[in-house]
Design a protein around this motif. Structure first.
Motif, short mmCIF file in Angstrom:
data_model
loop_
_atom_site.label_atom_id
_atom_site.label_comp_id
_atom_site.label_asym_id
_atom_site.label_seq_id
_atom_site.Cartn_x
_atom_site.Cartn_y
_atom_site.Cartn_z
N ASP A 293 -32.02 12.01 5.50
CA ASP A 293 -32.53 11.28 5.79
C ASP A 293 -31.72 10.30 7.60
N ILE A 294 -30.53 10.32 6.54
CA ILE A 294 -29.55 9.79 7.41
C ILE A 294 -28.78 10.75 8.57
N LYS A 295 -28.93 11.65 7.94
CA LYS A 295 -28.30 13.03 8.81
C LYS A 295 -29.53 13.27 10.40
N ALA A 296 -30.86 13.46 9.45
CA ALA A 296 -31.84 13.83 10.08
C ALA A 296 -31.81 13.21 11.86
N ASN A 297 -32.30 14.46 12.37
CA ASN A 297 -32.45 13.67 13.90
C ASN A 297 -33.69 12.33 13.87
N LYS A 298 -34.14 11.86 15.46
CA LYS A 298 -34.92 10.56 14.96
C LYS A 298 -36.35 10.94 15.35
N LEU A 299 -36.67 11.60 15.32
CA LEU A 299 -38.03 12.62 15.00
C LEU A 299 -38.66 12.31 13.87
N THR A 300 -37.53 13.58 13.33
CA THR A 300 -38.01 13.81 11.56
C THR A 300 -37.40 12.69 10.27
N LYS A 301 -36.99 11.67 11.31
CA LYS A 301 -36.80 10.68 9.91
C LYS A 301 -37.72 9.33 10.37
N ASN A 302 -38.09 9.38 11.38
CA ASN A 302 -39.50 8.85 11.80
C ASN A 302 -40.75 9.20 10.95
N ARG A 303 -40.47 10.87 10.88
CA ARG A 303 -42.09 11.44 10.79
C ARG A 303 -41.96 11.00 8.95
N LYS A 304 -41.19 11.01 8.30
CA LYS A 304 -40.76 11.13 7.45
C LYS A 304 -40.58 9.93 6.73
N ARG A 305 -40.69 9.21 7.84
CA ARG A 305 -40.25 6.80 7.11
C ARG A 305 -42.10 6.96 7.14
N ASN A 306 -42.57 7.35 8.22
CA ASN A 306 -44.40 7.14 8.25
C ASN A 306 -45.08 8.08 6.87
N ILE A 307 -44.73 8.70 6.49
CA ILE A 307 -45.15 9.94 5.50
C ILE A 307 -45.04 8.79 4.21
N ARG A 308 -43.51 8.62 3.75
CA ARG A 308 -43.41 7.81 2.73
C ARG A 308 -44.11 6.25 2.64
N PHE A 309 -44.15 5.36 3.91
CA PHE A 309 -45.28 4.83 3.77
C PHE A 309 -46.49 4.23 3.37
N LYS A 310 -47.02 5.53 4.36
CA LYS A 310 -47.76 5.45 3.71
C LYS A 310 -48.13 6.09 2.57
N GLN A 311 -47.38 6.62 1.69
CA GLN A 311 -47.37 7.18 -0.14
C GLN A 311 -47.45 5.56 -0.63
N ILE A 312 -46.84 5.19 -0.23
CA ILE A 312 -46.65 3.75 -0.68
C ILE A 312 -47.91 2.88 -0.57
N ILE A 313 -48.89 2.62 0.31
CA ILE A 313 -49.36 2.35 0.69
C ILE A 313 -51.11 2.88 -0.55
N GLN A 314 -50.91 3.87 -0.43
CA GLN A 314 -52.05 4.90 -1.11
C GLN A 314 -51.59 4.10 -2.48
N ARG A 315 -50.55 4.64 -3.20
CA ARG A 315 -50.26 3.91 -4.66
C ARG A 315 -50.48 3.03 -4.77
N TYR A 316 -49.89 1.84 -4.58
CA TYR A 316 -50.03 0.79 -4.85
C TYR A 316 -51.33 -0.69 -4.42
N GLN A 317 -51.53 0.31 -3.49
CA GLN A 317 -53.10 -0.28 -2.66
C GLN A 317 -53.12 -1.83 -2.70
N PRO A 318 -51.78 -2.33 -2.00
CA PRO A 318 -51.94 -3.93 -1.31
C PRO A 318 -52.77 -4.69 -0.99
N SER A 319 -53.40 -5.50 -0.97
CA SER A 319 -54.17 -6.51 -0.34
C SER A 319 -53.94 -7.12 1.16
N VAL A 320 -52.99 -6.26 1.30
CA VAL A 320 -52.18 -7.28 2.62
C VAL A 320 -51.24 -6.64 3.53
N ILE A 321 -50.06 -6.12 4.05
CA ILE A 321 -49.41 -5.63 4.39
C ILE A 321 -48.78 -7.28 5.36
N ILE A 322 -47.64 -7.48 5.44
CA ILE A 322 -47.62 -8.34 5.49
C ILE A 322 -45.82 -7.94 6.39
#
Length: 368
Positions: free
Chosen positions: A62-91
């Motif tokens: 993740d540290i070595k990846a280029n900017k576009l790849t890094k952001n794409r992975k971060r977006n995917i992981r963020f969505k996975q976290i939301i799907q897993r934990y189903q928070p009531s709100v994001i702050i």
């Protein structure tokens, strides 16, 4: 409302980091709290063990990846976290994280509260950043501003529920000051970054150093400008009068007996350091920096002094007047302590909880 998800870049030293960890720790006593950071690593601020701390970066690649790849992975992981934990709100706090969450918002199906912690003119200074935030801000369900000036920046670009909530301060800054005379120390606290303009404070102190030979200047904080600031101190021959003190975990102890606190920043949201100094009853001087946080806290000549940004002469005269007249300075400090009523943690927590409940409830009504 069962699960709250807070999102920020990291939990290292910084005003926004301090506030989001303070809120997370408080709410974790009542709700399940997930704290997501963009980058991996231990933080400066301790977390309640009840908190689930997750990172969007968790592998060496993740540290070595280029900017576009890094952001794409971060977006995917963020969505996975939301799907897993189903928070009531994001702050979420801070400019890049706010843009990420608002960009992903149509895919999340979760109410989003964003909070601007600095001067938006600086955070969104490029045309691309400004275009993006002005287009995306309407996706927010709730917005927490620190100052009316920050709110004004976005006027006409959103219809979300909004509010202004000050930062909470740590209870250690609410204690009564020990009775006694003040030390001959002028102090400031802040990262050694260009934003804080410590060079202005050093030059201003150099102007009055010979008039007040017992006084010293102490600068608490670390950062990229340490070497250049030390060179500036050396150029005035004031190595024995001006000190770069680094980071202290017991900053309230070194502040409480000081003669004067000075904030020389070019811009701020609302300075935690300034609020803490005022809560301790210190006489304070601050630049009247955008986006209006200092002016919101200080009534000039009543509970402190305001000077124009970058105005060395005005800062010199204000420092001289405070040091020359300790009775006047003490009177300002006494009134400054009243800020505690506004920034008491329990008051701020109640404001946040009420706003979060309103946003979540509004989202449920829309869904129904």
């Amino acid at each position: 409302m069962e699960t709250l998800l807070f999102y920020i870049s990291n939990i290292s030293k910084g005003g926004a980091q301090r506030v989001i960890t303070t809120l997370s720790n408080h709410f974790s006593e009542k709700y399940h709290v997930i704290l997501v950071t963009t980058t991996v690593g231990e933080g400066t601020y301790p977390l309640n063990p009840n908190i689930t701390h997750l990172s969007l970066d968790f592998a060496a690649e993740d540290i070595k990846a280029n900017k576009l790849t890094k952001n794409r992975k971060r977006n995917i992981r963020f969505k996975q976290i939301i799907q897993r934990y189903q928070p009531s709100v994001i702050i979420t706090f801070l400019e890049r994280e706010i843009l990420r969450v608002l960009y992903l918002k149509p895919q999340l199906s979760v109410p989003v509260i964003i909070s601007f912690r600095n001067d938006p003119n600086v955070d969104y200074s490029s045309w691309l950043q400004r275009f993006a935030i002005m287009r995306l801000i309407k996706r927010a369900d709730g917005i927490v501003f620190q100052t009316p000036d920050a709110k004004q920046f976005f006027t006409g670009h959103y219809s979300s529920k909004d509010t202004i909530i000050p930062n909470p301060i740590h209870p250690t800054f609410l204690k009564e000051r020990a009775i006694g005379s003040r030390d001959a120390r002028i102090v400031t606290v802040g990262k050694l970054f260009p934003q804080k303009n410590h060079a202005l404070l050093i030059r201003s102190f150099a102007h009055i150093a010979s008039e007040f030979p017992e006084h010293t200047l102490e600068i608490y904080g670390e950062g990229e400008l340490r070497n250049s600031l030390q060179q500036l101190i050396d150029s005035f021959g004031l190595q024995s009068r001006i000190f770069l003190k680094g980071v202290r975990n017991d900053i309230e102890k070194v502040l409480e007996q000081a003669a004067l606190f000075v904030l020389s920043s070019d811009y701020e949201g609302v300075s935690n350091a300034l609020m803490e100094a005022m809560a301790l009853g210190l006489p304070v001087i601050s630049t009247d920096c955008p986006c209006g946080g200092s002016a919101m806290l200080i009534r000039h000549g009543v509970n402190g002094l305001l000077v124009p940004v970058g105005d060395e002469r005005a800062l010199v005269e204000s420092m001289r007047s405070m040091v020359n007249d300790p009775v006047y300075a003490e009177a300002l400090g006494t009134v400054a302590r009243k800020i505690r009523q506004e920034v008491d943690p329990q008051v701020v927590f109640a404001s946040w909880e009420s706003f979060i409940h309103d946003v979540v409830s509004m989202g449920k009504e829309i869904d129904e």
